[in-house]
Design an enzyme around this catalytic site. Structure first.
Site, PDB file in Angstrom:
ATOM      1  N   ASP A  77     -14.760   0.664  33.410  1.00 40.57           N
ATOM      2  CA  ASP A  77     -13.859  -0.012  34.339  1.00 40.57           C
ATOM      3  C   ASP A  77     -14.155  -1.508  34.366  1.00 40.57           C
ATOM      4  OD1 ASP A  77     -11.918  -0.203  36.549  1.00 40.57           O
ATOM      5  OD2 ASP A  77     -13.690  -0.527  37.796  1.00 40.57           O
ATOM      6  N   ALA A  78     -15.427  -1.856  34.429  1.00 41.52           N
ATOM      7  CA  ALA A  78     -15.814  -3.272  34.476  1.00 41.52           C
ATOM      8  C   ALA A  78     -15.504  -3.968  33.153  1.00 41.52           C
ATOM      9  CB  ALA A  78     -17.298  -3.388  34.805  1.00 41.52           C
TER      10      ALA A  78
END
Length: 129
Positions: free
Chosen positions: A14-15
């Site tokens: 996600d990051a």
């Protein structure tokens, strides 16, 4: 490293995914104000957009069988919760693409991340037209 839980891979992915999109936007549209950048990023980073990206990569034969297995495993392990503007299926698919990106990041496969993210961004551009 292959025993990292799928949801932990999704957490990392996600990051990485978000930073990739934000970097792309800054390079592509440096003149946008922060709130405009945020809106543009959300078009590509939302659970719905990530779900569509995963299905696109799969259906176009861009993912290897191993990559699809990683995404599918995470998709199936995703929690019953969902994003506020996405279905449970979209949320789970989003977890799948995030886990795949996280797995690639842990395996120092930046070239492959670049290829996948470029395909995702190209697809997003096509949708805007």
């Amino acid at each position: 490293m292959d025993d990292v839980p799928s949801l932990s891979l999704a957490f990392l992915g996600d990051a990485v995914y978000a930073v990739y999109i934000r970097t792309f936007l800054i390079k592509e549209k440096p003149y946008l104000k922060p709130e405009q950048l945020h809106r543009e990023a959300n078009k590509l980073v939302s659970a719905r957009a990530q779900s569509e990206a995963l299905l696109y990569l799969k259906n176009e034969g861009i993912l290897s069988p191993d990559e699809w297995d990683i995404a599918k495993k995470a998709r199936n392990k995703s929690s019953a919760t969902r994003a506020k503007n996405a279905t449970i299926k979209e949320y789970r698919n989003a977890s799948g693409i995030e886990a795949l990106i996280g797995w690639l990041e842990l395996h120092d496969a930046q070239d492959r991340i670049d290829v996948l993210m470029e395909k995702i961004i190209e697809r997003g551009r096509d949708d805007d037209e």
